[in-house]
Design a protein around this motif. Sequence first.
Motif, PDB file in Angstrom:
ATOM      1  N   ASP B 133       0.806  -1.230   0.000  1.00 31.16           N
ATOM      2  CA  ASP B 133       0.000   0.000   0.000  1.00 31.16           C
ATOM      3  C   ASP B 133       0.836   1.276   0.000  1.00 31.16           C
ATOM      4  N   TYR B 226      -7.241   6.297   6.840  1.00 33.74           N
ATOM      5  CA  TYR B 226      -6.273   5.212   7.089  1.00 33.74           C
ATOM      6  C   TYR B 226      -6.911   4.241   8.071  1.00 33.74           C
ATOM      7  N   HIS B 273      -0.494  13.606   0.714  1.00 28.83           N
ATOM      8  CA  HIS B 273      -0.748  12.261   0.174  1.00 28.83           C
ATOM      9  C   HIS B 273      -1.586  11.442   1.157  1.00 28.83           C
ATOM     10  N   HIS B 275      -3.963   9.115   3.171  1.00 28.97           N
ATOM     11  CA  HIS B 275      -4.136   7.663   3.085  1.00 28.97           C
ATOM     12  C   HIS B 275      -5.607   7.360   3.296  1.00 28.97           C
ATOM     13  N   PRO B 276      -6.319   6.717   2.403  1.00 29.70           N
ATOM     14  CA  PRO B 276      -5.817   6.074   1.196  1.00 29.70           C
ATOM     15  C   PRO B 276      -5.835   6.918  -0.071  1.00 29.70           C
ATOM     16  N   THR B 278      -4.522   9.651  -1.402  1.00 28.86           N
ATOM     17  CA  THR B 278      -3.307  10.297  -1.945  1.00 28.86           C
ATOM     18  C   THR B 278      -3.431  11.806  -2.224  1.00 28.86           C
ATOM     19  N   ASP B 306       4.557  10.651   4.722  1.00 30.82           N
ATOM     20  CA  ASP B 306       5.099  10.605   3.362  1.00 30.82           C
ATOM     21  C   ASP B 306       5.712  11.926   2.928  1.00 30.82           C
ATOM     22  N   GLY B 423       4.324  10.770  -2.747  1.00 30.87           N
ATOM     23  CA  GLY B 423       3.971   9.523  -2.076  1.00 30.87           C
ATOM     24  C   GLY B 423       4.391   8.308  -2.873  1.00 30.87           C
ATOM     25  N   TRP B 427      -4.095   5.663  -5.736  1.00 34.62           N
ATOM     26  CA  TRP B 427      -5.388   5.218  -5.196  1.00 34.62           C
ATOM     27  C   TRP B 427      -6.277   4.906  -6.389  1.00 34.62           C
ATOM     28  N   ARG B 467      -4.979   0.748  -2.717  1.00 32.16           N
ATOM     29  CA  ARG B 467      -3.709   1.452  -2.823  1.00 32.16           C
ATOM     30  C   ARG B 467      -2.785   0.584  -3.673  1.00 32.16           C
TER      31      ARG B 467
END
Lengths: 495, 495
Positions: B133, B226, B273, B275-276, B278, B306, B423, B427, B467
């Motif tokens: 990921d 996330y 970036h 998560h998820p 970006t 990141d 990153g 995605w 991801r």
Amino acid sequence: MLPFKTLIVIDESSTIAIYRQIADQLIVMIRDGVMKPGTFLPSTREMAALLDKHRNTIVAAYEELITQDWIETLPRIGIRVSLNLPVIKPRSFQESGKKLTYSSPAKFSFKQNIPGLTTSAYSLKRSSIIINDGFPDADLAPYDGMLKEYRKLLRGAKIKKLMYLKDFGGTAALKESTVHFLNNSRGLNISTDNLLITRGAQMAIYLAAAMILKPGDNVLVTDPNYLIADSVFKQMGANLIRVPVDEDGMDIEAVEIALKSFKISLLYVIPHHHHPTTVTMSQSRRTKLLELIKSYQLPVIEDDYDYDFHYGNSPVLPLASSSHDSNVIYIGSFTKLLAPSCRIGYLIGPADFIIQATNLKRMIDLRGDTLMEEALSVIINSGELDRHIKKSKKIYSERCDQTALVIKDQLADVVDFTKPQGGLALWLKFNADYPLADVIPKAQSLGLILVGGAYYQGTDQKHNGIRFGFASLKEAEMYRAVELLHSITVLSKKQ
Amino acid sequence: MLPFKTLIVIDESSTIAIYRQIADQLIVMIRDGVMKPGTFLPSTREMAALLDKHRNTIVAAYEELITQDWIETLPRIGIRVSLNLPVIKPRSFQESGKKLTYSSPAKFSFKQNIPGLTTSAYSLKRSSIIINDGFPDADLAPYDGMLKEYRKLLRGAKIKKLMYLKDFGGTAALKESTVHFLNNSRGLNISTDNLLITRGAQMAIYLAAAMILKPGDNVLVTDPNYLIADSVFKQMGANLIRVPVDEDGMDIEAVEIALKSFKISLLYVIPHHHHPTTVTMSQSRRTKLLELIKSYQLPVIEDDYDYDFHYGNSPVLPLASSSHDSNVIYIGSFTKLLAPSCRIGYLIGPADFIIQATNLKRMIDLRGDTLMEEALSVIINSGELDRHIKKSKKIYSERCDQTALVIKDQLADVVDFTKPQGGLALWLKFNADYPLADVIPKAQSLGLILVGGAYYQGTDQKHNGIRFGFASLKEAEMYRAVELLHSITVLSKKQ
């Protein structure tokens, strides 16, 4: 020319190389626009004179800047700030100013008074002797074998694949090797479904406690008990109910009384070389405890951190190896077999418990050190770990005997202790005339850093004792440590 | 002679060497008294014939037993079980029997349904391609430099002293280097008092959440967010209040509405970036968010995992670098700069918060990997880490561009995505015709293991996205992965 002498501040005591300090400060000036693209820098010779440093230092700093594209060399002309800077200054979206990012204490509420370490200030010198609370000698650790395996593993493609996979509580190979190791050495009969690899025994204790305890639950522990385990249980909101510990280990009659009087959600026990007292639980108490576990269906954490180092006679098998109706969570560590920094431990329990504990572990520590886990698996499978245990057990047994003799000889009026059947530390109970709150700072001022002692000092004065980790001490260090303790106690005896 | 052929069971598929399997089983027989002291063993030639193995394997097994003193050679007579066995069998204090130690599920109550991973079964083959990921390419990792430092450090006495000292949340040298690194790269202005070294960003998230949250508290997060951060907050008993995330990041107007409507104890945000998804948060939203933080005195976890890999333009400085009244807890990780197995991260906050967080960390993870921490400090100070970041950023930026092109070309009807500004992952939102619950197991059966995808599959079907970590894929692997996805989606399109 800029006043480089004032702009560039060099800290000779820093661990950061001087050329790096110079390079970093030049980068900041370029980034901040203090030196604009196209600006010429002083020659290395000039800059060396300005900063009163060797020219080679300046050459190294400039080379660093050239590598990073901050500056460029125009042959026969000079060195200037690059016309195309490698990165534009990261965009600040607010005036940042020069003030500290965290100039005030937190204004939001957070957990306070989490028990920490009470340590006197010390500075680490070449001559300092550190007495830890029972760690192995890192000089004996199988680092050569581990590093050899690291290099081998890194040459292959497999280790990289393993790193990218989700972590299921240890690599498959280490789980298999650990099961094999535990079944052979401890008479367990488990499969990999019963095992979770953790960062040392400490994480295993935390996970088990977090899985089992709710605020208000009662936990049975010894008095005294491994201090950080106590802290973990309190952190979960549990109440500690303490039972005595004597030369045969935890007082099981007291356990039975507690079980009759309170609802107990967990019992925490260290049967081999109890922490801090180093006593080993007698067979009859173990048998009685197992009966209680089964009749009360009592959940137990058996912390067996020191099983592999038993000297006097053969070790008794863990509670977990006997019939316990799946009530015993068994905890141990490879750290004691390797070195303090190699933190790999394990949590053993029923398969359904391990699934949930693995999920919880992932929230705390996304994955283990794949490389270290695979290397450890190799040295378990090759027999190197067994040979290492055998070799170091012999050495530690001798150090135990010798340390006990010397302390008996030198500190007879000062401390009381019983030589343990195994483990890596002595439990020195200081006579009340020598309060450790006095002894520890005095020792530290002489370069004898009693790390193991800090656990008990202050938090619970009725246990005026320290763990004296002998296993990591060379003979001369041990003699010197005892000699220092002797001289301190002569001076500091309470009148 | 004993029926060795039946007694010794060899598992050819085990990771344990065959000679070790033989040696171990012989040891068990000796320990259990099946072979008594003085009993002669078959010669290596005879045993090789009995077990149908090469004689050298038997020689290695016997040598192992001789080293461990289980057997002894009588020249010209034969090999027998030693008369003085090295350890007496560990004493069992109960009949142990042969049954499994954990034959039943746990009978005590423990936390259930801790969210874990829903993964389809797969077997790892040489040809398997793993799509993670968003992890770095371990082939680029500065392992050579790290191992060189390991060897150097191990030759000195200092590292051993550092290992025996109590851990104060990272070695002093790494803390100093990290402060330097963060102040230079992120415009922070912190000291070591504001820093705790953790096992990756994950442990930092867990610690911050555990420090701040009480059961019943409300936490503001994005939708989607996330996943493991969500799990941590739920584990603390908190309620999640979700606000949308669009191409400019977290919807700050929705945040403001939530702040007016609820008592919010924490906001969790990933500005770079995300998560998820970006996406990177716009400057105007950051400015607005900072205003809200200050006017509501809102505690924030800024997860900036990141930051160092930003391609399109220069990165925006973190929230933590601006004025936030000490409300922003800043989290990041060196793992993304090194390799997945090198788990070193950091938690930044007000000094009073860091003291308590350090105490809590010690209960979970007694100490870090001293050796890795010191080695990392050296490669930060020497500039090797900066050079590594610069080099790998260039490679990842190219991989990002190329992967985006190939996916746009090959999977245009299947997935929707926006190329991120930085990153290590894309995605990929799969068209509803291609439910990931179908795609992922099909891919895995073809050797394409979508690890990053497993997060979102099943748990929240409205986000039919995965991801796609491009950074660790060599060009050929990336092409092959996209090709496999293409072939699967052609076949599995919902009718």
